[in-house]
Design a protein around this motif. Sequence first.
Motif, PDB file in Angstrom:
ATOM      1  N   ARG A   1    -120.106 -17.889 -68.998  1.00 27.87           N
ATOM      2  CA  ARG A   1    -121.327 -17.279 -69.550  1.00 27.87           C
ATOM      3  C   ARG A   1    -121.163 -15.754 -69.655  1.00 27.87           C
ATOM      4  NH1 ARG A   1    -123.342 -21.709 -66.539  1.00 27.87           N
ATOM      5  NH2 ARG A   1    -123.484 -20.491 -64.618  1.00 27.87           N
TER       6      ARG A   1
ATOM      7  N   HIS B   1    -125.847 -25.762 -70.304  1.00 33.74           N
ATOM      8  CA  HIS B   1    -124.900 -24.903 -69.587  1.00 33.74           C
ATOM      9  C   HIS B   1    -125.291 -23.426 -69.640  1.00 33.74           C
ATOM     10  CE1 HIS B   1    -121.117 -23.154 -68.239  1.00 33.74           C
ATOM     11  NE2 HIS B   1    -121.036 -22.480 -69.369  1.00 33.74           N
ATOM     12  N   TRP B   2    -125.811 -22.971 -70.770  1.00 28.71           N
ATOM     13  CA  TRP B   2    -126.116 -21.545 -70.947  1.00 28.71           C
ATOM     14  C   TRP B   2    -127.547 -21.432 -71.472  1.00 28.71           C
ATOM     15  CZ3 TRP B   2    -122.019 -17.901 -73.601  1.00 28.71           C
ATOM     16  CH2 TRP B   2    -122.277 -16.565 -73.236  1.00 28.71           C
TER      17      TRP B   2
END
Length: 388
Positions: free
Chosen positions: A235, A179-180
């Motif tokens: 984020r 995801h990040w």
Amino acid sequence: METATCTAPVNIAVIKYWGKRDEKLLLPINDSVSVTLSEMYAKTTIAASPNFSKNRLWLNGQEQTFDSPRIINVLRQFQEEVKKSGAQGEKYSWNIHICSENNFPTAAGLASSAAGYACLVYTLATLYGLQDKIELSSIARVGSGSACRSVFGGFVQWEAGIRADGADSVAVQLAPATHWPDLEILILVVSDNKKKTSSTGGMERSVKTSPLIDYRAKQIVPGRVEKISKAIQERDFDTFANITMQDSNQFHAICLDTFPPCVYLNDVSHAIIDVIHRLNEASGKITAAYTFDAGPNACLYLMRQDVPHVLNVIKRAFPSDRDHAPDYIKGIPVADQPIPEAVAKKMNLEPIGQNLLKYIIHTRVGEGPQILPPSESLLTNSGLPKNP
């Protein structure tokens, strides 16, 4: 004889777990949020055989007693989940041999118990083919509270729950490791010695004596969990970084509010905190965020493009004779890149002391437990460790 070998990762909390409402079931007084790391893990092989005369356990090459209450609690909880799943077979009654090792220091405030118990539970489930049939995080929790978070990769929330039996005190994944991808981590190892006060002992003392701990759990943590979860989804590094540092500071304030106090940070830890704040101020942005678990070692969260600069700051502030040794910076390779001299001048960046860091680990957000092939087993065909 049947065997299984797995790894399980370390996780480092950004919203800390500190304090239990039930010591036996290891039920926390507040939710916590963590990041699963790559590169740092426990590796465990478990063998089951009708020929084993008793259960045996080896940790990092040394045989340990199998009578540990937490080991027994994990096995008992595992057996209960097996019964609920309807799984049957003679093999569940066989004695087992467990061999486990960490690729990082044990009991030094680097979440070794979290990785170890998560690995134990995942390997047990793999041995019996139950990985997707039973709830693993609640079993890992009774071994070590934070172990429930290491059952997942990426970003994880441990929900404290409210039930007395702990059935709703489980870990859930907030976002996967992918995801990040730009979020990375530097671990600054100040000491790899066993800490003076265990996390278990420190928590128990804090719950009994700290007036601040209940206020934090009820008034502060819920809002922080909501905000940092949103920051992870979006984020948003600035929000993520600020909350991470604030929660670390508050956790250690509670440790000092405990009587007698639990002192986990040392002078080098405080010097690292000071350097990071000076770096952020001089950079005109939040470049790095620190957090400390129950130990003096720093975990720095930062964006990938800033890793070379921050590493240069750390090496200039904490010079080492082993600076160029191949094992001084472990994990993912990183090129050294000087920070702008204007930033260094604004920071008043001078050496704080020589050889204050043992080594540095460069890592990133990692996946959850992994199953390894039989060739990676830590046990021989007779069920004894390969490297006793």
